[in-house]
Design an enzyme around this catalytic site. Structure first.
Site, mmCIF file in Angstrom:
data_model
loop_
_atom_site.group_PDB
_atom_site.id
_atom_site.type_symbol
_atom_site.label_atom_id
_atom_site.label_comp_id
_atom_site.label_asym_id
_atom_site.label_seq_id
_atom_site.Cartn_x
_atom_site.Cartn_y
_atom_site.Cartn_z
ATOM 1 N N PHE A 91 -11.628 -7.287 13.634
ATOM 2 C CA PHE A 91 -10.519 -7.722 12.789
ATOM 3 C C PHE A 91 -10.234 -6.668 11.716
ATOM 4 C CE2 PHE A 91 -9.028 -10.025 8.956
ATOM 5 C CZ PHE A 91 -7.771 -10.355 9.444
ATOM 6 N N GLN A 92 -8.982 -6.311 11.589
ATOM 7 C CA GLN A 92 -8.522 -5.294 10.635
ATOM 8 C C GLN A 92 -9.252 -3.968 10.808
ATOM 9 O OE1 GLN A 92 -8.349 -7.019 6.638
ATOM 10 N NE2 GLN A 92 -6.288 -7.756 7.101
ATOM 11 N N GLU A 108 0.829 -1.219 0.000
ATOM 12 C CA GLU A 108 0.000 0.000 0.000
ATOM 13 C C GLU A 108 0.861 1.265 0.000
ATOM 14 O OE1 GLU A 108 -0.659 -2.548 2.118
ATOM 15 O OE2 GLU A 108 -2.773 -3.102 1.836
ATOM 16 N N MET A 162 23.661 10.747 3.347
ATOM 17 C CA MET A 162 23.423 12.040 3.993
ATOM 18 C C MET A 162 23.604 11.933 5.507
ATOM 19 S SD MET A 162 22.892 15.170 3.312
ATOM 20 C CE MET A 162 21.859 15.802 1.990
ATOM 21 N N LYS A 209 -17.585 -1.059 5.345
ATOM 22 C CA LYS A 209 -17.710 -2.158 4.397
ATOM 23 C C LYS A 209 -19.144 -2.331 3.889
ATOM 24 C CE LYS A 209 -16.888 -6.999 3.655
ATOM 25 N NZ LYS A 209 -16.310 -8.248 4.041
#
Lengths: 562, 164
Positions: A111-112, A49, A475, A161
């Site tokens: 969940f999630q 993602e 750097m 959802k």
């Protein structure tokens, strides 16, 4: 029209002229992905993602359109966070659509489940949690409007959802009604008159250009003002390309790694016109002594930028598409006079430019990274879309490529996100299929999202990935060398990774440059490959980015070198 | 110095998250914050007291104004205004001390809203210093068990509302 929430999202994306979404499916967005499938909507499947969100960002920077990213609930959404923060810091228009668990499950540690609205509140321009299908069209309409207007920025639309599957009578709103959001496009003419008075009486004026000029696509308006006024010009990192690098009045980039001429001109000027800039600490150095001899005029569409870091004597609130032409109307009549008045100053600063150009030491056994950038510039005639990661690779690209056009230097300026470059290049190539896209990335940053090499191969996007491989976190190591007694704490990247094999394993052509003599040939070969290519270029370990203003020092206290 | 801001916002879920998120992100010094419904059902009014110099206060107003949910901000410090806070104070009160507490309550024009065999609850509205003064007297003479205060709310004097 009767349809599901998921179908309504596709319809709304079409109405917003979105032709591609970057994303990654998952449980909460299954219904949405089903609708994408049925509608045959263009979707780029990244490998992570974070890759999707940076790709949407790169797409937006390259094209000026709103980038769209889709992720599922919980970990899918939280993996977007760095990319959203990156877009927020650089004011990039983006809409992130995330799935949320179903309404009855919200708040139960399901969940999630993650409160992505709460998590993204400090890093978005606005965000929504959509719990009924009826509010979906308005939320999307507002999200796109907010993302692209005024000072652009990312907007998150978190959708439960069950909303995707719910059916309703879809109608996309024609107008946005927001009581608390009215970006000022056309500002106050009286202020322009005041600016003109300052502009026509200053003897050491300086134009300081930032990312706002890129974002508002007002580079041509700016160039006209530069021509007519004869004023010298400097840019921030984000303003590169708004004025051609070889313009005779251009002094280079200002700030921590700015040119001598740009930093000294800022220190000496008596009038500083900050145009679409936010006076970041990497630009100002020691804030209290920044442009201390100058009156400051600040042009910005965001009133909250004024007096945030630097106190401005005159504030010009509005779209640069309005303010620059409005000022031009007045300046046009006295152009000759202005140029004549500032001639001594212009000659002085151009003298600095001539006496202290950006240079670097030539390497013996290994290719110098700056030479790679210069060579790429030469081979692409300065016309490529240059994407960078963060660190030394970023600054060398900024210093040595020589940008001619706006929206051709894509880099994470504000947040400084390592791992940004590769997926952003992917997004840029997706948006600009006919342009040559070249990524400069370090051997540290490339590993942060190296999985997207596979996406490049899957999409056959011909991005040229140039790994400036100094086997160190360059750097950070430079700061350790300069300010931490050379104690290289965890910055050595000497390992067993073979970048050529890594590329090949993912379906990307892999090439290698081990010594200077090979550089020209291999770069030419890489640029000619039909499809994605990675070049592993071994560079010396201890090359510093110079000049450098140490953090917290004055701009005229540069460490020169090269 | 302290500034009292009247912030009119959309009456929608998540608005307070946006306000508190902003205050935290920008590290603003907020002394008190009080929210409630208004004469318009879709508008919530939040009174925020900010501590800081003119520059900081300008930043607070500018940054809050950027929030999409924020409709309008008025600085009530700049105009004549009525400023009030409400406090409920639960104080130790025995049979012997009740009458003294009643006397103190009368002097402060507070009221007693609950009495038990061991405690009294006193309600007082007024400005911050008045509430502080009552609390101090009660604490020193009788002992306070708990206090709840609302944070300041404010309304301008005269006919012009904050939304105008």
């Amino acid at each position: 029209m009767i349809m599901t929430g998921a179908e309504a999202i596709i319809e709304s994306l079409k109405k917003e002229n979105v032709d591609v979404a970057f994303g990654y499916p998952g449980g909460a967005v299954l219904t949405l992905y089903d609708a994408l499938y049925k509608a045959n909507f263009r979707h780029i499947l990244t490998k992570h993602e974070q890759g999707a969100v940076h790709a949407a960002d790169g797409y937006a920077r390259a094209t000026g359109k709103v980038g769209v990213v889709i992720a599922t609930s919980g970990p899918g959404a939280t993996n977007l966070v760095t990319g959203i923060a990156t877009a927020y810091m650089d004011s990039i228009p983006m809409v992130a659509i995330t799935g949320q668990v179903a309404v009855p499950l919200i708040g139960r540690d399901s969940f999630q489940e993650a409160d992505i609205r709460g998590i993204t509140t400090p890093i978005t321009k606005h965000n929504y949690l959509v719990k009924t299908v009826e509010e979906l069209p308005r939320a999307l309409k507002e999200a796109f409007y907010i993302a692209r207007t005024g000072r652009p920025g990312p907007v998150v639309v978190d959708i439960a959802k069950d909303v995707f599957a719910a059916t309703f009578d879809y109608e996309y709103p024609l107008e946005v009604k927001l009581r608390g959001y009215h970006p000022v496009n056309e500002g106050n003419q009286t202020v322009i008159n005041q600016v003109f008075e300052e502009v026509s009486s200053a003897s050491k004026p300086l134009l300081f250009i930032g990312g706002g000029v890129n974002l508002s696509d007002s580079s041509s308006e700016l160039r006209e003002f530069v021509e007519q006024s004869g004023f010298p010009v400097i840019t921030s990192l984000m303003g590169l390309g708004c004025i051609p690098f070889d313009h005779p009045q251009f002094l280079g980039m200002v700030g921590m790694h700015g040119t001598y001429a740009a930093n000294m001109a800022t220190t000496e000027c008596d009038l500083l016109l900050g145009i679409g800039v936010r006076f970041d600490d990497r630009v100002t150095g020691l804030l209290s002594d920044f442009a201390s001899k100058a009156k400051i005029i600040h042009f910005d569409i965001d009133p909250a930028e004024i007096n945030k870091n630097v106190i401005a004597q005159i504030r010009v609130i509005g779209d640069l598409k309005w303010s620059l032409p409005a000022l031009m109307k007045k300046v046009g009549g006295v152009s000759g006079e202005l140029k004549e008045r500032v001639r001594p100053w212009r000659e002085k600063v151009l003298g600095w430019k001539q006496d202290f150009p950006l240079t670097y030491e030539q390497g013996k056994d290994l290719v110098m990274p700056q030479a790679v950038v210069e060579k790429v510039s030469q081979l692409t005639q300065g016309e490529a879309v240059i994407v960078t990661d963060v660190g030394q690779n970023q600054i060398w690209a900024a210093q040595f490529y020589g940008f001619k056009h706006p929206r051709r230097f894509l880099t994470s300026g504000g947040l400084g996100t390592m791992g940004y470059g590769l997926p952003a290049a992917l997004g840029a190539q997706c948006g600009l299929p006919d342009q040559k896209v070249v990524l400069f990335v370090g051997d540290g940053g490339v590993m942060m999202n190296c999985q997207e090499l596979a996406t490049l191969a899957d999409c056959n996007f011909p991005v040229v990935v140039l790994v400036l491989n100094n086997q160190t976190l360059g750097m950070v190591a430079q700061w350790q060398r300069m300010f931490y007694g050379g104690r290289y704490s965890h910055t050595s990247l000497k390992g067993h990774t073979d970048f050529v094999k890594l590329a090949e394993a993912m379906g990307v052509t892999g090439l290698r440059v081990s010594e200077p003599a090979e550089l020209d040939k291999v770069l030419a070969q890489a640029l000619a490959v039909q499809g994605p290519v990675l070049v592993d270029i071994r560079t010396p370990e201890t090359v510093d980015v110079l000049p450098m203003v140490p953090a917290g020092a004055r701009l005229d206290q540069m460490i020169m070198g090269g | 110095m302290k500034h009292t801001l009247a912030v009119l916002v959309e009456n929608r879920p998540g608005v307070l998250t946006h306000i508190s998120g902003l205050i935290s992100r920008r590290a603003f010094n907020i002394e008190s914050i009080a929210a409630g419904y208004t004469e318009e059902p879709d508008t919530t009014r939040i009174t925020i007291v900010v501590e800081g110099d003119e520059i900081e206060q300008e930043q607070v107003v500018n940054q809050l104004s950027k929030l999409i949910d924020v409709i309008k901000i008025s600085d009530l410090t700049a105009v004549e205004s009525i400023q009030r806070e409400l406090a409920l104070i639960k104080v130790k009160a025995s049979l012997e001390t009740r009458s003294d507490i009643i006397n103190i309550v009368n002097i402060f024009r507070a009221s007693i809203v609950d009495v038990s065999r061991e405690t009294m609850v006193i309600e007082l509205s007024g400005d911050e210093t008045k509430i502080d003064a009552l609390c101090q007297v009660l604490e020193e003479d009788h002992g306070i068990i708990e206090i709840v205060r609302t944070g300041k709310i404010a309304l301008s004097r005269g006919p012009i509302p904050a939304k105008a």
